[in-house]
Write a protein that holds these residues in place. Sequence first.
Motif, PDB file in Angstrom:
ATOM      1  N   LEU A  96      58.776  -3.343  14.995  1.00 24.33           N
ATOM      2  CA  LEU A  96      59.624  -4.041  15.961  1.00 24.33           C
ATOM      3  C   LEU A  96      61.097  -3.740  15.710  1.00 24.33           C
ATOM      4  CD1 LEU A  96      57.864  -7.521  16.273  1.00 24.33           C
ATOM      5  CD2 LEU A  96      57.787  -5.606  17.855  1.00 24.33           C
ATOM      6  N   ALA A 107      58.381 -18.253  21.139  1.00 25.88           N
ATOM      7  CA  ALA A 107      59.055 -17.664  19.983  1.00 25.88           C
ATOM      8  C   ALA A 107      60.142 -18.603  19.454  1.00 25.88           C
ATOM      9  CB  ALA A 107      59.656 -16.316  20.380  1.00 25.88           C
ATOM     10  N   ALA A 142      62.546  -8.610  18.954  1.00 24.66           N
ATOM     11  CA  ALA A 142      61.805  -8.456  20.208  1.00 24.66           C
ATOM     12  C   ALA A 142      62.502  -9.178  21.352  1.00 24.66           C
ATOM     13  CB  ALA A 142      60.378  -8.975  20.039  1.00 24.66           C
ATOM     14  N   SER A 145      54.979  -6.933  13.751  1.00 24.62           N
ATOM     15  CA  SER A 145      54.189  -5.707  13.830  1.00 24.62           C
ATOM     16  C   SER A 145      53.855  -5.152  12.453  1.00 24.62           C
ATOM     17  CB  SER A 145      54.948  -4.634  14.635  1.00 24.62           C
ATOM     18  OG  SER A 145      56.173  -4.316  14.004  1.00 24.62           O
ATOM     19  N   LEU A 197      56.636 -13.016  16.617  1.00 28.30           N
ATOM     20  CA  LEU A 197      56.290 -11.635  16.910  1.00 28.30           C
ATOM     21  C   LEU A 197      56.423 -10.823  15.630  1.00 28.30           C
ATOM     22  CD1 LEU A 197      58.044 -12.689  19.687  1.00 28.30           C
ATOM     23  CD2 LEU A 197      57.032 -10.538  20.453  1.00 28.30           C
ATOM     24  N   THR A 216      60.727 -11.287  15.383  1.00 29.14           N
ATOM     25  CA  THR A 216      60.814 -12.214  16.520  1.00 29.14           C
ATOM     26  C   THR A 216      62.162 -12.090  17.214  1.00 29.14           C
ATOM     27  OG1 THR A 216      59.266 -13.747  15.447  1.00 29.14           O
ATOM     28  CG2 THR A 216      60.667 -14.626  17.205  1.00 29.14           C
ATOM     29  N   LEU A 253      55.460  -7.480  23.630  1.00 28.56           N
ATOM     30  CA  LEU A 253      54.869  -8.814  23.731  1.00 28.56           C
ATOM     31  C   LEU A 253      53.434  -8.853  23.236  1.00 28.56           C
ATOM     32  CD1 LEU A 253      56.275 -10.007  27.175  1.00 28.56           C
ATOM     33  CD2 LEU A 253      57.014 -10.679  24.872  1.00 28.56           C
ATOM     34  N   TYR A 312      52.609  -8.024  20.478  1.00 25.82           N
ATOM     35  CA  TYR A 312      52.705  -8.364  19.055  1.00 25.82           C
ATOM     36  C   TYR A 312      53.081  -9.828  18.839  1.00 25.82           C
ATOM     37  CZ  TYR A 312      52.374  -3.363  18.468  1.00 25.82           C
ATOM     38  OH  TYR A 312      51.918  -2.065  18.508  1.00 25.82           O
ATOM     39  N   GLN A 313      52.999 -10.636  19.907  1.00 22.27           N
ATOM     40  CA  GLN A 313      53.257 -12.068  19.748  1.00 22.27           C
ATOM     41  C   GLN A 313      51.960 -12.779  19.402  1.00 22.27           C
ATOM     42  OE1 GLN A 313      54.914 -14.290  23.132  1.00 22.27           O
ATOM     43  NE2 GLN A 313      56.081 -15.498  21.654  1.00 22.27           N
TER      44      GLN A 313
END
Length: 686
Positions: A296, A372, A345, A334, A332, A342, A323, A325-326
Amino acid sequence: MTGLRMSSYLWHMWPRAVGLIVVSLCASVVHVALGEPLHGAARDVREAFAVSSSAVSWPGMTRAFLLTPTSLFNGEWSLTVSVTPSPDRESVKVTPIRHESSGAPVATWGYNQDDVAWLFSAAALPVGGTNDSLLLASFEVTARNVGRQIAEASIGFDLRAGDSARIFTSFDAGRGTTADTLSYGWAETASQTASVPRTLVLKPGASKSIRVIMPSYPLSQAELNRWSRHSHKSFIASNRRYWRAELARGLSLELGDATVEAAFRSAVVVLLSCRERRGDVWVPIGGPFHYRDVWLRDGARAIYALAIAGYTGESRELAKGLLRYQWPEGFLISQRGQLDGTGQALWALEQALLRGIDRQVEPAVAEAVLRAWRWCERSRASSSALGMRSGLLPFGDPKDNEAVQAQLVGNDLWAYAGYVAGARLLVRAGRNAEAESLSATARDYRSVIVQTLIEGESDDVPATWQGCGLDWGNLTGTFPSGVLQPWDDRMHRLARRMRSASDYPGLSAYGPSDSVHYYLGADLGMWALLAHERNIGDEVLDAMLYWRTASGGAPELFSNATRDFGENVPPHATGAAALITLIRNAVVCDVDDTLRLTLGARRLWWRGSAVKHVPTRWGNVDVQFQSKSHYASWTWTAVDAWTELTIPPNTSIAWIPSTCRSHGQYSVLVPPGIGYVKIGVEYNAE
């Protein structure tokens, strides 16, 4: 071990390849180079690193080729080239691999030995012409007799796999079939041996070429034979047409500075290529070789760079791809332990969705922002209960970058940036009440961060709130987080400390002073522009322009002493994003609610420059500027915001029109709705 089939020729496994294995997209200048000695062609090319290398890649592909002057590698098998006379003698100067200055990733390189001039070239095209097809590299070697006597030269190709010493391995290596019906390459000269050798007898002035085609995955012999009917020149022409059309879609950069313009185009090609389709979404990857994954922190930078460079469609696709990866809890992530994801993103979503003409925010994005934000608020509240510094995010252990388990300052800086970005997204989505709640918590969050800095033991901005760890996320204090103002003394001291720690001016060290990081200090370059520290900004940009391969790629990390990047092979997507960010924002900068023009424009650019089709927070704008005699002038698309104009280097303000107001020593402020200003300037003694 099983041999690899090259069309009707059987090529066996290879021992260890020599040095780095490199790939390059080659030669718009093939026909020119064939008609001229290579001596003159080598003079305008420089290579910053010990080994010349390049990447042959394409948007959406799951593999790419790595090219060196003697080899081509796709992560599973390699093509190596040996020629006689050999380039290994000390008397021979090999021309580095270079791409076209137009930006098309078409590459050439070569050398002269005795009376034989060798020219190598390579170009890539996708099979089927779609983003989900495999990639073909067309590789051609030409020998030309530049002497007055008949000359003899030999060339050999070897296609092998299984080298345990290779510098990267494709994620899906070994999963394909090795059935006899599939081939791993095609050569236009027949051989039933382990390699394809050929001796060339050349009359004075004569030249002969041999060509090889190599796929990123095995192809049928019939398919390879069909593609072999497309000449090498047609590969180059098709490659050039595609990339020139792609580059034409972005902003137009006309600075009268060939080096900067070519670097910008090459960086755009890298970012457009570092994209993959995962299911029904597009995601950014860290690089075409060993970084074929989503981070991210890297993806956010790439998304921002594409957005400001004019590729709003691609940046929005990639931002929405983040998104996926939320997690259900709202954060969020990765990569394990990287709590900065977070904020990154959310920041990337705002940069992509709220720039350009069509600035729409879908309900799903608004809901993702709220989830988030609520997770961040819960996490901040939990820190005090866990015995950590209250009001900040808890401990993270990214096993990367800061290299420590602690409360990372960068996590909080990025989270704050995510709060600000999220509030803007919510306003655009029509969720004004929730946007105000988020803005209120953002103001509180910033106060906590600033107060904790004041109460801490560091006189600048530390890597962690516990005072340990390597510098990384803390460098985002001014840009992109916006927590600290550019004139904040802590940022000045941080920049001074980082600059003094590196063995190369303009770039930051990562750990030891000789371990130079390419893009780590780029945020300090942006801070320098915003703080009107022009010399520091120029130093950072100069370093980033120098420490690239001749084909335009840049590694993440390298040794200044040995000029070696080891196994961390260029190009790195974030390095390309950092270069685009510095160049674009030096002319048109919209990091906040003020449009800033010529913030870091160099003296050469003031002869008369234009930047067109630039996506900003107020729509697309065009900008022209120049300096003549005792004045500087700007013409731009008027916007509904204050505009800051920075005067040329080594000048001072003599007079300003009544419509403007002074804004420090180097700039003036222009009210909204105005699109032309002329300012009197005086040139200072050098």
